[in-house]
Design an enzyme around this catalytic site. Structure first.
Site, mmCIF file in Angstrom:
data_model
loop_
_atom_site.group_PDB
_atom_site.id
_atom_site.type_symbol
_atom_site.label_atom_id
_atom_site.label_comp_id
_atom_site.label_asym_id
_atom_site.label_seq_id
_atom_site.Cartn_x
_atom_site.Cartn_y
_atom_site.Cartn_z
ATOM 1 N N ASP A 183 1.003 -0.917 0.109
ATOM 2 C CA ASP A 183 0.075 0.379 0.001
ATOM 3 C C ASP A 183 0.938 1.223 0.762
ATOM 4 O O ASP A 183 2.230 0.814 0.197
ATOM 5 C CB ASP A 183 -1.080 -0.033 1.591
ATOM 6 C CG ASP A 183 -1.796 1.367 1.675
ATOM 7 O OD1 ASP A 183 -2.199 1.922 0.622
ATOM 8 O OD2 ASP A 183 -1.310 1.644 2.273
ATOM 9 N N PHE A 184 0.397 2.245 -0.120
ATOM 10 C CA PHE A 184 1.410 3.732 -0.234
ATOM 11 C C PHE A 184 0.187 4.433 1.155
ATOM 12 O O PHE A 184 1.615 4.737 2.455
ATOM 13 C CB PHE A 184 0.926 4.450 -1.733
ATOM 14 C CG PHE A 184 1.896 5.929 -1.657
ATOM 15 C CD1 PHE A 184 3.161 5.670 -1.883
ATOM 16 C CD2 PHE A 184 1.198 6.802 -1.644
ATOM 17 C CE1 PHE A 184 4.523 6.823 -2.111
ATOM 18 C CE2 PHE A 184 2.633 7.938 -2.068
ATOM 19 C CZ PHE A 184 3.498 7.887 -1.349
ATOM 20 N N ASP A 185 0.350 5.013 0.932
ATOM 21 C CA ASP A 185 -0.545 6.062 2.225
ATOM 22 C C ASP A 185 -0.883 5.219 3.356
ATOM 23 O O ASP A 185 -1.296 4.245 3.624
ATOM 24 C CB ASP A 185 -1.547 6.973 2.137
ATOM 25 C CG ASP A 185 -1.490 7.263 1.189
ATOM 26 O OD1 ASP A 185 -0.928 9.032 1.306
ATOM 27 O OD2 ASP A 185 -1.978 7.113 -0.467
ATOM 28 N N ASP A 229 -2.336 -0.776 6.256
ATOM 29 C CA ASP A 229 -2.084 -0.340 7.237
ATOM 30 C C ASP A 229 -3.332 0.077 7.525
ATOM 31 O O ASP A 229 -4.026 0.163 8.822
ATOM 32 C CB ASP A 229 -1.225 1.162 7.572
ATOM 33 C CG ASP A 229 -2.374 2.202 6.433
ATOM 34 O OD1 ASP A 229 -2.726 3.189 7.408
ATOM 35 O OD2 ASP A 229 -2.555 2.079 5.593
#
Length: 272
Positions: free
Chosen positions: A30-32, A211
């Site tokens: 995932d990124f953010d 997350d």
């Protein structure tokens, strides 16, 4: 103390497989909140220092490195500096978009997106959304953020039902997250994107790091891949805002900084 210490037997088996056969390992993130710290304004999000260097090093050692994000793929590439990672695949809008080797494949958005774009300001006004509530237009999806309000959790609860009703009337799906509710096209999620990526690359082992609630579908996919003989590792970028992933993870680290430390250790373990 080493971070390469999964708390589950399946996690230990997956990490052993990644070490033994890195040329068959697929690592997806995932990124953010995972590669980039959460910030009040998503437009200010940038990859954590060290993240890109770690991804570059891993890309030289494993079968594939990917980012699977709710953001538009091109935005994640720009904000993360991901175009400097050789061979990386960036799957945006939960897998609907694909960026690879500088080429971007983007399908047309369904008509429901424009319907929601026009209706959303009126819905927020009608239900009395508090000051600080704001709309992020992702072109193919709309996200309503409450992080800037006086009581983000209460604002999120106030908006949950009206936004779900708007999504249903417009033929869109609701994606809850950290102080945000997103209305997006249905039919694709991070689990489907990860499963397709694993099949396309012939993965013998898969690591997924996330997350937020949208990453639970990818965790589900890791479990299904395990049933097919693909070793699976679930890494959680831990936070106090979302705890659902931590309960199912093979290893929990301290946010994006912990993810970067984990990746740096993995690079060294693979002969960095």
């Amino acid at each position: 103390m080493s971070l390469l210490q999964p708390t589950t037997e399946s996690g230990r088996a997956a990490l052993d497989r990644i070490r033994a056969e890195p040329d068959r390992a697929v690592l997806a993130f995932d990124f953010d909140g995972t590669l980039a710290p959460i910030v009040p304004d998503p437009r200010d999000s940038r990859a954590h220092p060290g993240a890109v260097a770690a991804l570059r090093a891993l890309a030289e050692r494993v079968r594939a490195v990917a980012v699977i994000t709710g953001r538009p793929a091109a935005v994640a590439v720009e904000y993360g500096g991901l175009d400097t990672v050789p061979g990386i695949t960036v799957l945006g809008h939960y897998g609907r978009e694909r960026w690879e080797d500088g080429r971007l494949a983007v399908p047309d958005p369904p008509p429901g997106v424009s319907t929601v774009r026009a209706a959303l300001p009126g819905v927020l006004k009608r239900v009395g959304a508090p000051d600080g509530t704001w709309i992020e237009d992702k072109d193919h999806a709309l996200a309503v953020h409450t992080r800037r309000t006086a009581d983000p959790d209460a604002a999120l609860e106030l908006l949950r039902a009206p936004l779900a009703d708007l999504a249903e009337r417009s033929g869109l799906a609701v994606e809850p997250g950290r102080m945000v509710i997103e209305l997006r096209p249905p039919g694709m999620d991070k689990g489907a994107a990860l499963t397709d990526l694993a099949a396309a690359t012939g993965a013998g082992a898969v690591l997924y790091a996330g997350d937020d609630l949208g990453d639970l579908a990818a965790y589900d996919a890791v479990e299904r891949l395990r049933d097919r003989g693909v070793a699976g590792f679930r890494l959680c970028s831990g936070s106090t805002e979302v705890t659902e992933l931590a309960k199912r993870a093979d290893l929990v680290v301290a946010g994006p900084s912990g993810v970067v430390e984990f990746l740096e250790e993995l690079v060294a373990d693979l002969g960095g």
